[in-house]
Design a protein around this motif. Structure first.
Motif, PDB file in Angstrom:
ATOM      1  N   ASN A   1       0.490  -1.348  -0.015  1.00  0.00           N
ATOM      2  CA  ASN A   1       0.210   0.031  -0.007  1.00  0.00           C
ATOM      3  C   ASN A   1       0.917   1.328  -0.098  1.00  0.00           C
ATOM      4  O   ASN A   1       0.624   2.197  -0.534  1.00  0.00           O
ATOM      5  CB  ASN A   1      -0.496  -0.437   0.973  1.00  0.00           C
TER       6      ASN A   1
ATOM      7  N   GLU B   1      -0.931   5.455   6.271  1.00  0.00           N
ATOM      8  CA  GLU B   1      -1.460   5.113   5.474  1.00  0.00           C
ATOM      9  C   GLU B   1       0.352   6.400   5.782  1.00  0.00           C
ATOM     10  O   GLU B   1       1.429   5.612   4.073  1.00  0.00           O
ATOM     11  CB  GLU B   1      -1.973   5.894   4.172  1.00  0.00           C
TER      12      GLU B   1
ATOM     13  N   ASP C   1       2.907   3.640   6.329  1.00  0.00           N
ATOM     14  CA  ASP C   1       2.764   2.629   4.924  1.00  0.00           C
ATOM     15  C   ASP C   1       4.390   2.948   3.656  1.00  0.00           C
ATOM     16  O   ASP C   1       4.849   1.886   3.748  1.00  0.00           O
ATOM     17  CB  ASP C   1       1.728   2.328   4.524  1.00  0.00           C
TER      18      ASP C   1
END
Lengths: 264, 562
Positions: A148, A210, A213
Motif C-alpha cells: 500500500n 498510510e 505504509d
C-alpha cells in the motif's frame, strides 16, 4: 411551539436564523478541519523549563532571521503555529540553522543534540498549536504495509522524489532530496509539515497509517538487495547510457585493439 | 549466351569421412565455389573497422534474447491483479503486459538476466552503430561508390531508434507510458493529420487498450525483419564494393591489403562474437537496467522525476525540453481553425535538420568538390578539415540535445539551477556547433602543418650541437619512408571557382557552390611535394630547411625560417 411560530415573522427572525446558520456551519467547519491537524502536543510533553531553555536557544541561534518572538522577518518566516514536528525535522536533519540563505536549506551535520532540539521544539510549540512530533506507533515499520505504501508513494511522491526515492530536480535551483537514509521520524514529519518546497500531506490527505505504509515501503527499498545487480543510482536511462558509453564501449574497444594488434 | 556446364559425372572419391561429407555437399550445392570466392575476400585489419561487426553481433544477441522474452511476455492491456513474488506490488491492479514483465523479472528462471542482456544489447547495438557511422563519416568512407550503403546505414540507425523505443514502451510501466504520452503529443502536433494519426495509432484516445499489442507486433516482427533485410543489403554491398583501407605504402585505390576471410579471419570474427556476447552478459549480470518494478503500473496521471528515454532517443526528448514553452510568446498559432503547436513542431524540425544532413552529406560533399571519382583509400580526419569540422559541429548539435534530456539530473548532481542548465544548453545548441566547427578545423589544420613540419624537417632529437663556426643547431632525424608516405600521400582539394555550364552560363547554384568550396578549402594545407622535400633535404642535410615550392593560394601552410 406556538410562541415560536407566532414570532416567525418578527423583524429580527432573519437575523437570528442567519446567526444560527453561521454558528452551525462554522462549528462544523472547525470540527472538520480539526481532524486535518495533528493533535497538538499530546504525545510529547514539554515542561516549563524545556520551553524556557528552548527560548534561550532560540534567541541566540534563530532570532536573527525568525525574529525575537519567532514572528518572522524579511529573512525568515514566522514560526508561530508551525509546530514541534517542523522544528524536529528542520533542526534534527541539520537544515536549520541555515548555513546561508539560498533556494533551499541544505542538509548538514546537525548543530543541536536531541535534548536541545527537544527544547527548541517545546518553545516553538508553545507559540501556537501545530503538528507534533509523531508517536512511535506511527513509525513502526513492522506494522506497515509496503504494497500500500508503494501505491501511495508512486501516486503522491514519485513525481518529485523519483520512483525509487532517489530525488529529483525542481525549478530554479530547488530540488527534492533523496529519501534513502532518511529516518522514519523525519520522513513522517516532512509529510506532516511540508518543509522547503514540499507540499503538506495532512492526516486527511494521507492518513497516519498510510504515512506509516509509505515509510515501510521506503525502508524496504533501502534494505532490499537490488535484484538486477548494481543500481547505478536508480536514476534510470541516463546512468545506463553513461555506463554503455564508458565501461561498455571501453571494454569493446580494448578487445578490438587486442584482436587487431596481432595481425601484422 | 552463356552455357552452364553441368557436371554429370564426378569420379573423385574421398578417402576420409570428412572428405566424403564435404564432397557430397560440394557436388550438390557447389560449396567450394562459394568458399573460394568468399573465403578469399580480403578484409583489412584495423580496430576502428570492427564497430559495425559489434553492432551486427549485438543484433544477433538481441534476436536470441528477445526470442526468449517472447515466450513469457503477454502483450495485453487487460487488467489483472499482480500476484507474483515482488511484494511491494502484490495485489496491485495492472495490465497483463506489466504483470508478465514482472514475472519475467522475478518468477521466470533466468528471466531477469535475459531481460537485462536484451536491454544492454540494445544500448550496445546503438552505441556501436553510432561509432561505426562516425568512423565512416570522418574517414570519408561514404564517398563513391559507397553513397548508397551510407544511406542504408542511416536507415539502420533510424530503425534502431524505433526498435529501441517500441521495446522501451512494452513493459507498460509509468516510465514507458510517459514516453508514449510524448509520442502521442508529437503525433498530435503534426499539422492537419495529427489528431487522426494519434487516434489511428492508439486505436482511440490515449492510451486505449490496443497499444501494447500493436507495438509488440512492430517490435518483434516488422522492425527486426527490416533490420535484417537492410543489414543483409549493407553486407552485400560491402562485399561488392570491397572494404576501404587506410592509406599506407602498397595500398592503392585498386587493391585491398589485409587478410583473407578463411581461415584465420573467420575464426577471429567468430570468436569476437562470443567476446561481444560475453561483454553484454557481464553487463546484464552485473548492472541493473530498467528496474521496471520501481515505476509501478502505468496510469496517465503521474509523471515521475527522472523520466528519460534511452540515450539514443534522448536527442528528441532534449529538443523538446530545450524549446521554451511560453517565452517570449506562447509557441502556438491558430490558422484556418487549426492549431499549430510550434513548441513541438520547431524543435523536431531542428532535430530533423541533422538527420537530413546525415542522409544527404555524400551528395553535398560531391556537389561542392565536384569529385566523382572512386575512393577506396580512406582519409585521415585531419586531412579533410572541412568534413571533420562539419562532423564535429554535428556531434555538438546532437550531443547538446541529448544532454538536454538529462537536464534535471545535471541540475541535482552539480547543484545548479534547472533553468540555468536550459539557458546554457540553448546557447550551445545554436552557437556550440559554430564554435566546434572553428576550433576543430583549426586543430586539423595545425595537425596538418605539424605533419608538414615532420616531413620537411624530421623529428627533433633534442641533441643540440655546436658547429665549428660557433652556431648551435638541433639535430633533426629524418623520417623513414614508410612513415613519410603516410604523411604526404593525401589529397588536398583546392577551392573550385564557379564554372559555366554547357550553355556557357554561370548559374546561381554554381555561384553558391563556389562560395562554399572557397569556405571549405581556402585555408588548405597542401601535402609536401617531392620538390619541396628535395629542397628541404638539400638545405642543411636534414637538419634545417627552408620551405620552398609552390605556395597554395591563401595558404597558411608555409612559414619561413630566418
Amino acid at each position: 411551539m406556538k410562541a415560536l411560530s407566532q414570532k416567525r415573522r418578527h423583524p429580527l427572525a432573519a437575523v437570528v436564523l442567519l446567526a444560527i446558520a453561521l454558528i452551525l456551519t462554522g462549528g462544523l467547519y472547525a470540527v472538520a478541519t480539526a481532524s486535518n491537524q495533528a493533535q497538538a502536543a499530546s504525545s510529547t510533553t514539554y515542561t516549563a523549563s524545556d520551553i524556557e531553555e528552548g527560548q534561550k536557544l532560540f534567541v541566540s541561534n534563530c532570532a536573527t532571521c525568525h525574529g525575537l518572538n519567532a514572528e518572522g522577518t524579511v529573512d525568515g518566516p514566522s514560526l508561530v503555529g508551525v509546530g514541534a514536528a517542523a522544528v524536529d525535522f528542520q533542526v534534527g536533519t541539520g537544515r536549520m540553522p541555515m548555513q546561508m540563505q539560498g533556494t533551499q536549506a541544505q542538509v548538514k551535520p546537525r548543530q543541536f543534540n536531541d535534548e536541545q532540539t527537544h527544547q527548541l521544539a517545546a518553545y516553538v510549540a508553545s507559540l501556537g498549536a501545530g503538528p507534533t512530533v509523531p508517536e512511535d506507533e506511527h513509525l513502526d515499520v513492522t506494522k506497515g504495509d509496503a504494497a500500500n505504501g508503494a501505491k501511495v508513494f508512486l501516486a503522491n511522491c514519485a513525481m518529485c522524489h523519483n520512483a525509487a526515492g532517489a530525488g529529483g530536480a525542481l525549478t530554479r535551483g530547488k530540488w527534492a532530496p533523496t529519501l534513502m537514509g532518511v529516518s522514519e521520524k523525519h520522513i513522517y514529519e516532512a509529510m506532516e509539515t511540508g518543509p522547503q518546497n514540499m507540499p503538506v500531506f495532512n492526516d486527511a490527505n494521507i492518513t497516519p497509517e498510510e504515512k506509516r505504509d509509505v515509510i515501510t515501503y521506503l525502508k524496504a527499498q533501502e534494505v532490499n538487495e537490488s535484484p538486477g545487480g548494481f543500481k547505478l543510482g536508480s536514476l534510470g536511462p541516463v546512468s545506463e547510457g553513461l555506463l554503455i558509453w564508458t565501461l561498455g564501449l571501453g571494454i569493446v574497444i580494448a578487445f578490438t585493439i587486442w584482436l587487431t594488434s596481432r595481425s601484422a | 549466351m552463356a552455357h552452364h556446364v553441368i557436371e554429370t559425372e564426378n569420379n573423385y572419391q574421398a578417402r576420409t569421412t570428412t572428405g566424403k561429407i564435404t564432397n557430397f555437399v560440394d557436388t550438390r550445392v557447389g560449396m567450394s565455389g562459394i568458399v573460394r570466392e568468399f573465403g578469399r575476400k580480403i578484409f583489412p585489419d584495423h580496430w576502428t573497422f570492427m564497430f559495425g561487426e559489434v553492432a551486427m553481433y549485438s543484433l544477433i544477441i538481441l534476436i536470441l534474447s528477445g526470442t526468449f522474452l517472447t515466450l513469457w511476455f503477454n502483450p495485453s492491456m487487460a487488467s489483472v491483479t499482480y500476484d507474483g513474488t515482488y511484494l511491494p506490488l502484490k495485489g496491485v491492479h495492472m495490465s497483463a503486459a506489466y504483470s508478465s514483465a514482472l514475472d519475467i523479472s522475478f518468477d521466470v528462471r533466468g528471466g531477469l538476466l535475459l531481460r537485462q542482456i536484451h536491454h544492454w544489447a540494445a544500448l550496445l547495438f546503438m552505441t556501436a552503430l553510432t561509432i561505426h557511422m562516425l568512423r565512416v563519416f570522418f574517414t570519408g568512407a561514404f564517398r563513391r561508390p559507397r553513397e548508397l550503403n551510407w544511406v542504408v546505414g542511416c536507415c539502420l540507425w533510424l530503425l534502431g531508434i524505433f526498435a529501441g523505443f517500441t521495446g522501451y514502451s512494452l513493459p507498460d510501466d509509468v516510465l514507458s507510458g510517459n514516453g508514449l504520452r510524448i509520442v502521442d503529443g508529437i503525433m498530435k502536433a503534426i499539422p492537419l493529420v495529427g489528431t487522426y494519426l494519434s487516434m489511428f495509432f492508439f486505436g482511440g484516445e490515449f492510451p486505449g487498450t490496443l497499444l501494447i499489442s500493436r507495438l509488440y507486433s512492430i517490435h518483434i516482427m516488422v522492425i527486426p525483419a527490416l533490420l535484417l533485410l537492410l543489414m543483409a543489403i549493407h553486407l552485400f554491398m560491402v562485399v561488392v564494393h570491397k572494404h576501404t583501407q587506410y592509406p599506407g605504402p602498397g595500398r592503392t585505390e585498386d587493391n585491398v591489403v589485409g587478410f583473407p576471410v578463411g581461415p584465420v579471419y573467420a575464426a577471429k570474427a567468430g570468436g569476437f562474437f562470443f567476446i561481444v556476447f560475453g561483454i553484454i552478459a557481464f553487463l546484464g549480470a552485473t548492472f541493473t537496467i530498467n528496474a521496471i518494478w520501481n515505476y509501478g503500473p502505468y496510469d496517465p496521471s503521474p509523471v515521475q522525476a527522472g523520466t528519460q528515454p534511452d540515450w539514443y532517443v534522448g536527442f528528441g526528448d532534449g529538443a523538446l525540453r530545450l524549446w521554451p514553452g511560453s517565452f517570449p510568446w506562447s509557441w502556438k498559432i491558430d490558422l484556418f481553425n487549426h492549431t499549430f503547436v510550434l513548441a513541438v513542431l520547431l524543435p523536431f524540425m531542428l532535430a530533423g535538420v541533422l538527420v537530413l544532413f546525415m542522409f544527404t552529406w555524400p551528395w553535398i560533399e560531391r556537389w561542392v568538390t565536384k569529385d566523382n571519382r572512386v575512393h577506396n583509400i580512406l582519409d585521415r580526419p585531419r586531412n579533410a578539415p572541412f568534413r571533420t569540422a562539419a562532423g564535429a559541429a554535428g556531434i555538438v548539435y546532437y550531443s547538446v540535445m541529448m544532454i538536454a534530456a538529462s537536464s534535471d539530473l545535471i541540475a541535482t548532481h552539480f547543484h545548479v539551477s534547472l533553468n540555468d542548465v536550459a539557458y546554457v544548453l540553448r546557447f550551445l545548441w545554436f552557437f556550440g556547433p559554430i564554435i566546434a566547427f572553428i576550433i576543430v578545423r583549426r586543430i586539423c589544420l595545425s595537425l596538418q602543418r605539424k605533419d608538414r613540419e615532420l616531413v620537411l624537417h624530421g623529428i627533433e632529437t633534442g641533441n643540440v650541437v655546436q658547429l665549428p663556426h660557433g652556431e648551435f643547431i638541433e639535430v633533426h632525424k629524418p623520417l623513414d619512408e614508410y612513415h613519410r608516405y603516410k604523411l604526404v600521400s593525401f589529397e588536398s582539394p583546392e577551392p573550385l571557382a564557379a564554372q559555366p555550364n554547357a550553355k556557357g552560363k554561370i548559374t546561381g547554384a554554381e555561384k553558391i557552390r563556389a562560395r562554399i568550396s572557397k569556405w571549405f578549402f581556402e585555408d588548405r594545407v597542401a601535402p609536401v611535394s617531392p620538390a619541396e622535400l628535395e629542397a628541404a633535404h638539400h638545405h642543411g642535410h636534414g637538419t634545417e630547411a627552408v620551405e620552398a615550392g609552390p605556395k597554395p593560394t591563401g595558404s597558411l601552410g608555409g612559414h619561413s625560417h630566418n
